[in-house]
Design a protein around this motif. Structure first.
Motif, PDB file in Angstrom:
ATOM      1  N   ASN A   8     -92.604   2.931 -25.248  1.00 43.32           N
ATOM      2  CA  ASN A   8     -93.271   3.724 -26.272  1.00 43.32           C
ATOM      3  C   ASN A   8     -94.621   3.131 -26.672  1.00 43.32           C
ATOM      4  O   ASN A   8     -95.495   3.855 -27.152  1.00 43.32           O
ATOM      5  CB  ASN A   8     -92.375   3.875 -27.493  1.00 43.32           C
ATOM      6  N   ALA A   9     -94.799   1.850 -26.476  1.00 46.06           N
ATOM      7  CA  ALA A   9     -96.089   1.236 -26.792  1.00 46.06           C
ATOM      8  C   ALA A   9     -97.180   1.721 -25.841  1.00 46.06           C
ATOM      9  O   ALA A   9     -98.356   1.758 -26.215  1.00 46.06           O
ATOM     10  CB  ALA A   9     -95.977  -0.278 -26.735  1.00 46.06           C
ATOM     11  N   ASN A  10     -96.764   2.092 -24.629  1.00 46.99           N
ATOM     12  CA  ASN A  10     -97.725   2.548 -23.620  1.00 46.99           C
ATOM     13  C   ASN A  10     -97.560   4.010 -23.251  1.00 46.99           C
ATOM     14  O   ASN A  10     -98.149   4.476 -22.271  1.00 46.99           O
ATOM     15  CB  ASN A  10     -97.620   1.680 -22.369  1.00 46.99           C
ATOM     16  N   ASN A  11     -96.745   4.723 -24.045  1.00 46.56           N
ATOM     17  CA  ASN A  11     -96.595   6.185 -23.872  1.00 46.56           C
ATOM     18  C   ASN A  11     -96.218   6.566 -22.442  1.00 46.56           C
ATOM     19  O   ASN A  11     -96.787   7.518 -21.873  1.00 46.56           O
ATOM     20  CB  ASN A  11     -97.884   6.904 -24.274  1.00 46.56           C
ATOM     21  N   THR A  12     -95.266   5.848 -21.884  1.00 43.60           N
ATOM     22  CA  THR A  12     -94.885   6.099 -20.499  1.00 43.60           C
ATOM     23  C   THR A  12     -93.368   6.080 -20.338  1.00 43.60           C
ATOM     24  O   THR A  12     -92.696   5.226 -20.913  1.00 43.60           O
ATOM     25  CB  THR A  12     -95.515   5.060 -19.562  1.00 43.60           C
ATOM     26  N   ALA A  13     -92.879   7.015 -19.556  1.00 41.44           N
ATOM     27  CA  ALA A  13     -91.478   7.038 -19.156  1.00 41.44           C
ATOM     28  C   ALA A  13     -91.402   6.712 -17.666  1.00 41.44           C
ATOM     29  O   ALA A  13     -92.348   6.980 -16.905  1.00 41.44           O
ATOM     30  CB  ALA A  13     -90.865   8.400 -19.435  1.00 41.44           C
ATOM     31  N   TYR A  14     -90.263   6.155 -17.270  1.00 43.32           N
ATOM     32  CA  TYR A  14     -90.089   5.726 -15.884  1.00 43.32           C
ATOM     33  C   TYR A  14     -88.772   6.233 -15.323  1.00 43.32           C
ATOM     34  O   TYR A  14     -87.816   6.492 -16.062  1.00 43.32           O
ATOM     35  CB  TYR A  14     -90.097   4.202 -15.798  1.00 43.32           C
ATOM     36  N   LEU A  15     -88.747   6.339 -14.007  1.00 39.07           N
ATOM     37  CA  LEU A  15     -87.498   6.596 -13.308  1.00 39.07           C
ATOM     38  C   LEU A  15     -87.464   5.663 -12.096  1.00 39.07           C
ATOM     39  O   LEU A  15     -88.208   5.864 -11.131  1.00 39.07           O
ATOM     40  CB  LEU A  15     -87.380   8.054 -12.856  1.00 39.07           C
ATOM     41  N   GLN A  16     -86.629   4.645 -12.185  1.00 34.80           N
ATOM     42  CA  GLN A  16     -86.435   3.728 -11.070  1.00 34.80           C
ATOM     43  C   GLN A  16     -85.354   4.306 -10.169  1.00 34.80           C
ATOM     44  O   GLN A  16     -84.235   4.564 -10.621  1.00 34.80           O
ATOM     45  CB  GLN A  16     -86.014   2.348 -11.569  1.00 34.80           C
ATOM     46  N   MET A  17     -85.693   4.495  -8.905  1.00 36.14           N
ATOM     47  CA  MET A  17     -84.773   5.120  -7.964  1.00 36.14           C
ATOM     48  C   MET A  17     -84.496   4.145  -6.831  1.00 36.14           C
ATOM     49  O   MET A  17     -85.414   3.767  -6.092  1.00 36.14           O
ATOM     50  CB  MET A  17     -85.377   6.416  -7.416  1.00 36.14           C
ATOM     51  N   ASN A  18     -83.242   3.741  -6.721  1.00 32.43           N
ATOM     52  CA  ASN A  18     -82.824   2.806  -5.682  1.00 32.43           C
ATOM     53  C   ASN A  18     -81.841   3.471  -4.729  1.00 32.43           C
ATOM     54  O   ASN A  18     -81.227   4.485  -5.061  1.00 32.43           O
ATOM     55  CB  ASN A  18     -82.173   1.579  -6.309  1.00 32.43           C
ATOM     56  N   ASN A  19     -81.684   2.872  -3.574  1.00 31.91           N
ATOM     57  CA  ASN A  19     -80.743   3.381  -2.569  1.00 31.91           C
ATOM     58  C   ASN A  19     -80.944   4.885  -2.356  1.00 31.91           C
ATOM     59  O   ASN A  19     -79.983   5.667  -2.409  1.00 31.91           O
ATOM     60  CB  ASN A  19     -79.308   3.079  -2.975  1.00 31.91           C
ATOM     61  N   LEU A  20     -82.167   5.270  -2.131  1.00 27.70           N
ATOM     62  CA  LEU A  20     -82.486   6.684  -1.986  1.00 27.70           C
ATOM     63  C   LEU A  20     -81.844   7.289  -0.756  1.00 27.70           C
ATOM     64  O   LEU A  20     -81.705   6.634   0.284  1.00 27.70           O
ATOM     65  CB  LEU A  20     -84.001   6.877  -1.951  1.00 27.70           C
ATOM     66  N   LYS A  21     -81.470   8.550  -0.902  1.00 24.65           N
ATOM     67  CA  LYS A  21     -80.810   9.299   0.148  1.00 24.65           C
ATOM     68  C   LYS A  21     -81.647  10.530   0.500  1.00 24.65           C
ATOM     69  O   LYS A  21     -82.413  11.014  -0.343  1.00 24.65           O
ATOM     70  CB  LYS A  21     -79.429   9.744  -0.321  1.00 24.65           C
ATOM     71  N   PRO A  22     -81.487  11.063   1.691  1.00 28.58           N
ATOM     72  CA  PRO A  22     -82.247  12.267   2.054  1.00 28.58           C
ATOM     73  C   PRO A  22     -82.055  13.409   1.054  1.00 28.58           C
ATOM     74  O   PRO A  22     -82.997  14.173   0.805  1.00 28.58           O
ATOM     75  CB  PRO A  22     -81.700  12.621   3.429  1.00 28.58           C
ATOM     76  N   GLU A  23     -80.886  13.504   0.468  1.00 30.35           N
ATOM     77  CA  GLU A  23     -80.637  14.577  -0.496  1.00 30.35           C
ATOM     78  C   GLU A  23     -81.355  14.369  -1.824  1.00 30.35           C
ATOM     79  O   GLU A  23     -81.328  15.247  -2.686  1.00 30.35           O
ATOM     80  CB  GLU A  23     -79.132  14.749  -0.739  1.00 30.35           C
ATOM     81  N   ASP A  24     -82.010  13.235  -1.999  1.00 31.92           N
ATOM     82  CA  ASP A  24     -82.846  13.022  -3.179  1.00 31.92           C
ATOM     83  C   ASP A  24     -84.236  13.621  -3.009  1.00 31.92           C
ATOM     84  O   ASP A  24     -85.024  13.629  -3.964  1.00 31.92           O
ATOM     85  CB  ASP A  24     -82.979  11.529  -3.477  1.00 31.92           C
ATOM     86  N   THR A  25     -84.538  14.110  -1.828  1.00 33.51           N
ATOM     87  CA  THR A  25     -85.845  14.714  -1.578  1.00 33.51           C
ATOM     88  C   THR A  25     -86.053  15.926  -2.474  1.00 33.51           C
ATOM     89  O   THR A  25     -85.236  16.851  -2.494  1.00 33.51           O
ATOM     90  CB  THR A  25     -85.965  15.136  -0.103  1.00 33.51           C
ATOM     91  N   ALA A  26     -87.141  15.910  -3.236  1.00 36.41           N
ATOM     92  CA  ALA A  26     -87.428  16.980  -4.194  1.00 36.41           C
ATOM     93  C   ALA A  26     -88.757  16.698  -4.877  1.00 36.41           C
ATOM     94  O   ALA A  26     -89.330  15.610  -4.723  1.00 36.41           O
ATOM     95  CB  ALA A  26     -86.332  17.068  -5.245  1.00 36.41           C
ATOM     96  N   VAL A  27     -89.213  17.672  -5.636  1.00 42.36           N
ATOM     97  CA  VAL A  27     -90.319  17.448  -6.577  1.00 42.36           C
ATOM     98  C   VAL A  27     -89.703  17.012  -7.896  1.00 42.36           C
ATOM     99  O   VAL A  27     -88.834  17.709  -8.441  1.00 42.36           O
ATOM    100  CB  VAL A  27     -91.166  18.715  -6.768  1.00 42.36           C
ATOM    101  N   TYR A  28     -90.158  15.871  -8.387  1.00 42.04           N
ATOM    102  CA  TYR A  28     -89.639  15.311  -9.630  1.00 42.04           C
ATOM    103  C   TYR A  28     -90.649  15.544 -10.749  1.00 42.04           C
ATOM    104  O   TYR A  28     -91.839  15.226 -10.597  1.00 42.04           O
ATOM    105  CB  TYR A  28     -89.372  13.820  -9.462  1.00 42.04           C
TER     106      TYR A  28
END
Length: 117
Positions: free
Chosen positions: A74-94
């Motif tokens: 919140n100090a830097n007005n940013t949200a994150y999404l850490q994605m590990n062990n990615l799979k082909p089915e994770d392919t998408a527009v986020y």
């Protein structure tokens, strides 16, 4: 001017990792809950992860539990999404989404994530 700008997408091999960022401006970021959604071609938009305004509570889609982590600075007005062990089915527009009072207020433009060998 309100903006949500996602970054960090790209092409990654199965099993790899990416960290998405959502930089917010033009509104009081720390007052808004944040969500990450994704949409793959020909599929409906799916809620991936959510975090409360102060970051004290998170939730995840069953398909990403144990692999993805949502967080915020919140100090830097940013949200994150850490994605590990990615799979082909994770392919998408986020896309990131800012919500207040249970209502969606702002959307980012989205970032493409492609998981392929």
């Amino acid at each position: 001017q309100v903006q949500l700008v996602e970054s960090g997408g790209g092409l990654v091999q199965p099993g790899g990792s990416l960290r998405l960022s959502c930089a917010a401006s033009g509104f009081t970021f720390s007052s808004y809950a944040m969500r990450w959604y994704r949409q793959a071609p020909g599929k409906e938009r799916e809620l991936v992860a959510a975090i409360t305004s102060a970051g004290g509570s998170t939730k995840y889609a069953d398909s990403v539990k144990g692999r993805f982590t949502i967080s915020r600075d919140n100090a830097n007005n940013t949200a994150y999404l850490q994605m590990n062990n990615l799979k082909p089915e994770d392919t998408a527009v986020y896309s990131c989404n800012a919500r207040f009072g249970g209502i969606s207020h702002y959307w980012g433009q989205g970032t493409q994530v492609t998981v392929s060998s």
